[in-house]
Design a protein around this motif. Structure first.
Motif, PDB file in Angstrom:
ATOM      1  N   ARG A 191      22.198  44.309  23.285  1.00 17.71           N
ATOM      2  CA  ARG A 191      21.664  44.765  24.573  1.00 17.71           C
ATOM      3  C   ARG A 191      21.940  46.254  24.786  1.00 17.71           C
ATOM      4  NH1 ARG A 191      23.681  39.673  26.206  1.00 17.71           N
ATOM      5  NH2 ARG A 191      25.619  40.630  26.981  1.00 17.71           N
ATOM      6  N   ALA A 192      23.146  46.700  24.417  1.00 15.31           N
ATOM      7  CA  ALA A 192      23.492  48.111  24.586  1.00 15.31           C
ATOM      8  C   ALA A 192      22.581  49.002  23.742  1.00 15.31           C
ATOM      9  CB  ALA A 192      24.951  48.344  24.212  1.00 15.31           C
ATOM     10  N   THR A 193      22.282  48.562  22.529  1.00 14.30           N
ATOM     11  CA  THR A 193      21.390  49.333  21.658  1.00 14.30           C
ATOM     12  C   THR A 193      19.983  49.351  22.220  1.00 14.30           C
ATOM     13  OG1 THR A 193      22.754  48.742  19.754  1.00 14.30           O
ATOM     14  CG2 THR A 193      20.551  49.595  19.296  1.00 14.30           C
ATOM     15  N   ASP A 194      19.531  48.236  22.765  1.00 13.34           N
ATOM     16  CA  ASP A 194      18.206  48.204  23.398  1.00 13.34           C
ATOM     17  C   ASP A 194      18.132  49.193  24.555  1.00 13.34           C
ATOM     18  OD1 ASP A 194      17.107  46.351  21.703  1.00 13.34           O
ATOM     19  OD2 ASP A 194      17.409  44.640  23.039  1.00 13.34           O
ATOM     20  N   ARG A 195      19.180  49.287  25.363  1.00 13.37           N
ATOM     21  CA  ARG A 195      19.188  50.251  26.471  1.00 13.37           C
ATOM     22  C   ARG A 195      19.045  51.672  25.962  1.00 13.37           C
ATOM     23  NH1 ARG A 195      23.301  46.843  28.560  1.00 13.37           N
ATOM     24  NH2 ARG A 195      24.961  48.180  27.744  1.00 13.37           N
ATOM     25  N   LEU A 196      19.802  51.975  24.905  1.00  9.67           N
ATOM     26  CA  LEU A 196      19.752  53.325  24.351  1.00  9.67           C
ATOM     27  C   LEU A 196      18.379  53.624  23.754  1.00  9.67           C
ATOM     28  CD1 LEU A 196      22.561  54.995  22.304  1.00  9.67           C
ATOM     29  CD2 LEU A 196      20.205  55.166  21.551  1.00  9.67           C
ATOM     30  N   LEU A 197      17.840  52.692  22.989  1.00  9.87           N
ATOM     31  CA  LEU A 197      16.528  52.904  22.371  1.00  9.87           C
ATOM     32  C   LEU A 197      15.440  53.075  23.422  1.00  9.87           C
ATOM     33  CD1 LEU A 197      16.745  50.278  19.482  1.00  9.87           C
ATOM     34  CD2 LEU A 197      16.603  52.758  19.198  1.00  9.87           C
ATOM     35  N   HIS A 198      15.524  52.280  24.492  1.00 10.75           N
ATOM     36  CA  HIS A 198      14.525  52.390  25.557  1.00 10.75           C
ATOM     37  C   HIS A 198      14.578  53.772  26.198  1.00 10.75           C
ATOM     38  CE1 HIS A 198      11.908  51.081  28.831  1.00 10.75           C
ATOM     39  NE2 HIS A 198      12.775  51.627  29.672  1.00 10.75           N
ATOM     40  N   GLU A 199      15.782  54.283  26.408  1.00 10.52           N
ATOM     41  CA  GLU A 199      15.903  55.608  27.007  1.00 10.52           C
ATOM     42  C   GLU A 199      15.326  56.680  26.089  1.00 10.52           C
ATOM     43  OE1 GLU A 199      19.566  58.527  27.648  1.00 10.52           O
ATOM     44  OE2 GLU A 199      19.551  56.861  29.090  1.00 10.52           O
ATOM     45  N   VAL A 200      15.720  56.654  24.822  1.00 10.90           N
ATOM     46  CA  VAL A 200      15.274  57.686  23.890  1.00 10.90           C
ATOM     47  C   VAL A 200      13.761  57.634  23.713  1.00 10.90           C
ATOM     48  CG1 VAL A 200      15.442  58.545  21.513  1.00 10.90           C
ATOM     49  CG2 VAL A 200      17.497  57.740  22.715  1.00 10.90           C
ATOM     50  N   ALA A 201      13.176  56.442  23.734  1.00 14.26           N
ATOM     51  CA  ALA A 201      11.734  56.305  23.583  1.00 14.26           C
ATOM     52  C   ALA A 201      10.983  56.979  24.727  1.00 14.26           C
ATOM     53  CB  ALA A 201      11.350  54.831  23.501  1.00 14.26           C
ATOM     54  N   GLY A 202      11.612  57.122  25.881  1.00 15.34           N
ATOM     55  CA  GLY A 202      10.963  57.747  27.022  1.00 15.34           C
ATOM     56  C   GLY A 202      11.112  59.255  27.088  1.00 15.34           C
ATOM     57  N   TRP A 203      11.832  59.841  26.141  1.00 12.16           N
ATOM     58  CA  TRP A 203      12.004  61.293  26.137  1.00 12.16           C
ATOM     59  C   TRP A 203      10.732  62.006  25.727  1.00 12.16           C
ATOM     60  CZ3 TRP A 203      17.037  61.999  22.759  1.00 12.16           C
ATOM     61  CH2 TRP A 203      18.149  61.548  23.491  1.00 12.16           C
ATOM     62  N   ASP A 204      10.632  63.252  26.150  1.00 13.31           N
ATOM     63  CA  ASP A 204       9.692  64.179  25.530  1.00 13.31           C
ATOM     64  C   ASP A 204      10.165  64.397  24.089  1.00 13.31           C
ATOM     65  OD1 ASP A 204       9.149  67.217  24.737  1.00 13.31           O
ATOM     66  OD2 ASP A 204       7.608  66.599  26.168  1.00 13.31           O
ATOM     67  N   PRO A 205       9.254  64.477  23.118  1.00 12.97           N
ATOM     68  CA  PRO A 205       9.695  64.613  21.720  1.00 12.97           C
ATOM     69  C   PRO A 205      10.654  65.769  21.463  1.00 12.97           C
ATOM     70  CG  PRO A 205       7.370  64.073  21.801  1.00 12.97           C
ATOM     71  CD  PRO A 205       7.796  64.312  23.223  1.00 12.97           C
TER      72      PRO A 205
END
Length: 229
Positions: free
Chosen positions: A13-27
């Motif tokens: 779950r913690a990794t999913d939270r991190l991945l979701h955040e990074v996916a929403g960044w500007d490249p």
């Protein structure tokens, strides 16, 4: 004490939270400096990917890293990759770690990590959870020590306190969390007992060398500097 299956689900779950955040960044955000001196966010993400591989290696009976030089070189190599490549690598390395953690085996066996540190195999999912949560904070993108799950934060304080127990550069310290948790650490250096109090997130920040929203309260002397490990 930890619960191996629950820790596996928690780090997932913690990794999913991190991945979701990074996916929403500007490249371009992957190249922004992180909260770790000298490291960009790309360095932090690269470290997380390579750490997942390293803990998988340990679970499968191998060394964590071929050498410290190889570890550092791989992080520097991977830090400059585009956002989508970082995301794909972190997802894939995380899934490989999960597969190794879920594989049948003797969870009571002793495994060796870096710098001669040893632990039980059953604790590796929690150690990975520590990496994911603290480095999520280090990205400096809005996730803070206070955002970490309460169950995790208390365990983190105990984990870090154990790491510094009898450390030769730390005076005796008694830690008291606002929720009633207490721990002792340090004691390898001479000096009076220092009481450090505050929310568990604040105590975890002090022990891990990270800044929380507020400073801990201190009695018995100044707040001792936490030595590097």
């Amino acid at each position: 004490m930890g619960d191996h299956p629950r820790d596996i689900e928690s780090v997932d779950r913690a990794t999913d939270r991190l991945l979701h955040e990074v996916a929403g960044w500007d490249p371009s955000a992957v190249a922004v400096p992180s909260l770790l001196p000298g490291w960009s966010r790309g360095h932090v993400l690269a470290h997380l990917s390579r750490n997942a591989d390293a803990l998988e290696n340990v679970l499968r009976g191998g060394p964590m890293y071929a050498s410290s030089e190889t570890r550092d070189r791989d992080i520097a190599r991977d830090a400059v990759r585009p956002q989508q490549v970082q995301l794909a690598d972190l997802r894939a390395s995380h899934l490989r770690f999960l597969a190794a953690a879920r594989a049948p085996g003797d969870l009571s066996r002793t495994v060796e990590l870096r710098n001669g540190v040893t632990d039980r195999a059953s604790r590796l999912p929690f150690r990975r959870w520590v990496e994911v949560e603290l480095h999520h904070v280090d990205l400096g993108a809005g996730y803070t020590l206070e955002d970490m799950p309460a169950e995790f934060t208390g365990r983190l304080v105990g984990h870090l306190a154990a790491r510094y127990d009898r450390h030769p550069a730390l005076v005796p310290v008694r830690l008291a969390a606002d929720d009633g948790g207490t721990w002792t650490t340090g004691g390898g250096a001479e000096g009076p007992v220092t009481l450090v109090r505050g929310p568990a997130a604040v105590l975890a920040g002090w022990l891990s060398g990270r800044r929380a929203a507020s400073a801990p309260a201190v009695e018995g002397g100044p707040l001792p500097p936490v030595p590097p490990l």
